[in-house]
Write a protein that holds these residues in place. Sequence first.
Motif, PDB file in Angstrom:
ATOM      1  N   LEU A   9     -75.769  27.610  33.388  1.00 27.82           N
ATOM      2  CA  LEU A   9     -75.294  28.936  32.975  1.00 27.82           C
ATOM      3  C   LEU A   9     -76.451  29.786  32.465  1.00 27.82           C
ATOM      4  O   LEU A   9     -76.574  30.964  32.824  1.00 27.82           O
ATOM      5  N   ASP A  10     -77.330  29.200  31.671  1.00 27.97           N
ATOM      6  CA  ASP A  10     -78.508  29.930  31.180  1.00 27.97           C
ATOM      7  C   ASP A  10     -79.410  30.360  32.329  1.00 27.97           C
ATOM      8  O   ASP A  10     -79.951  31.466  32.324  1.00 27.97           O
ATOM      9  N   ALA A  11     -79.564  29.494  33.321  1.00 27.75           N
ATOM     10  CA  ALA A  11     -80.399  29.832  34.480  1.00 27.75           C
ATOM     11  C   ALA A  11     -79.795  30.999  35.252  1.00 27.75           C
ATOM     12  O   ALA A  11     -80.510  31.906  35.682  1.00 27.75           O
ATOM     13  N   GLU A  29     -70.230  33.538  30.161  1.00 27.43           N
ATOM     14  CA  GLU A  29     -69.637  32.801  31.272  1.00 27.43           C
ATOM     15  C   GLU A  29     -68.473  33.573  31.876  1.00 27.43           C
ATOM     16  O   GLU A  29     -68.055  33.300  32.993  1.00 27.43           O
ATOM     17  N   ASP A  30     -67.951  34.566  31.167  1.00 28.59           N
ATOM     18  CA  ASP A  30     -66.856  35.391  31.685  1.00 28.59           C
ATOM     19  C   ASP A  30     -67.342  36.619  32.454  1.00 28.59           C
ATOM     20  O   ASP A  30     -66.517  37.383  32.965  1.00 28.59           O
ATOM     21  N   THR A  31     -68.646  36.815  32.531  1.00 23.35           N
ATOM     22  CA  THR A  31     -69.187  37.956  33.264  1.00 23.35           C
ATOM     23  C   THR A  31     -68.800  37.837  34.735  1.00 23.35           C
ATOM     24  O   THR A  31     -68.965  36.790  35.352  1.00 23.35           O
ATOM     25  N   THR A  68     -66.892  34.427  38.411  1.00 25.98           N
ATOM     26  CA  THR A  68     -67.596  34.626  37.137  1.00 25.98           C
ATOM     27  C   THR A  68     -68.811  33.711  37.054  1.00 25.98           C
ATOM     28  O   THR A  68     -68.947  32.761  37.827  1.00 25.98           O
ATOM     29  N   PHE A  69     -69.654  33.985  36.083  1.00 21.13           N
ATOM     30  CA  PHE A  69     -70.820  33.127  35.861  1.00 21.13           C
ATOM     31  C   PHE A  69     -70.373  31.702  35.540  1.00 21.13           C
ATOM     32  O   PHE A  69     -70.999  30.742  35.965  1.00 21.13           O
ATOM     33  N   GLY A  70     -69.280  31.574  34.783  1.00 20.71           N
ATOM     34  CA  GLY A  70     -68.760  30.253  34.439  1.00 20.71           C
ATOM     35  C   GLY A  70     -68.304  29.487  35.674  1.00 20.71           C
ATOM     36  O   GLY A  70     -68.581  28.293  35.815  1.00 20.71           O
ATOM     37  N   ASP A  71     -67.598  30.179  36.579  1.00 19.04           N
ATOM     38  CA  ASP A  71     -67.166  29.544  37.835  1.00 19.04           C
ATOM     39  C   ASP A  71     -68.379  29.077  38.633  1.00 19.04           C
ATOM     40  O   ASP A  71     -68.386  27.983  39.203  1.00 19.04           O
TER      41      ASP A  71
END
Length: 82
Positions: A9-11, A29-31, A68-71
Amino acid sequence: MADERNEVLDAIRTRVASLTGKDASEFSEDTSFKDLQLKSVQYSQLTTYLEDEFDAEVPYMTFRRKETFGDAADYVVELLDM
């Protein structure tokens, strides 16, 4: 596994920040990728970056369908566990 997901996620946040000129702290992560309106070349640069960072093949078309970023982070972690 949580550490691995956070690392992915950070990457994603870091790379998208450099591609969009925004600060990584603006992303969570919701972005939503849709809200950012990334171009195909930016998705390609992101998947290539993730492949280099984590030494795993990240299929572009499947990655691009993540909302999303989390997905996206969950998807990359799945690839790493294969």
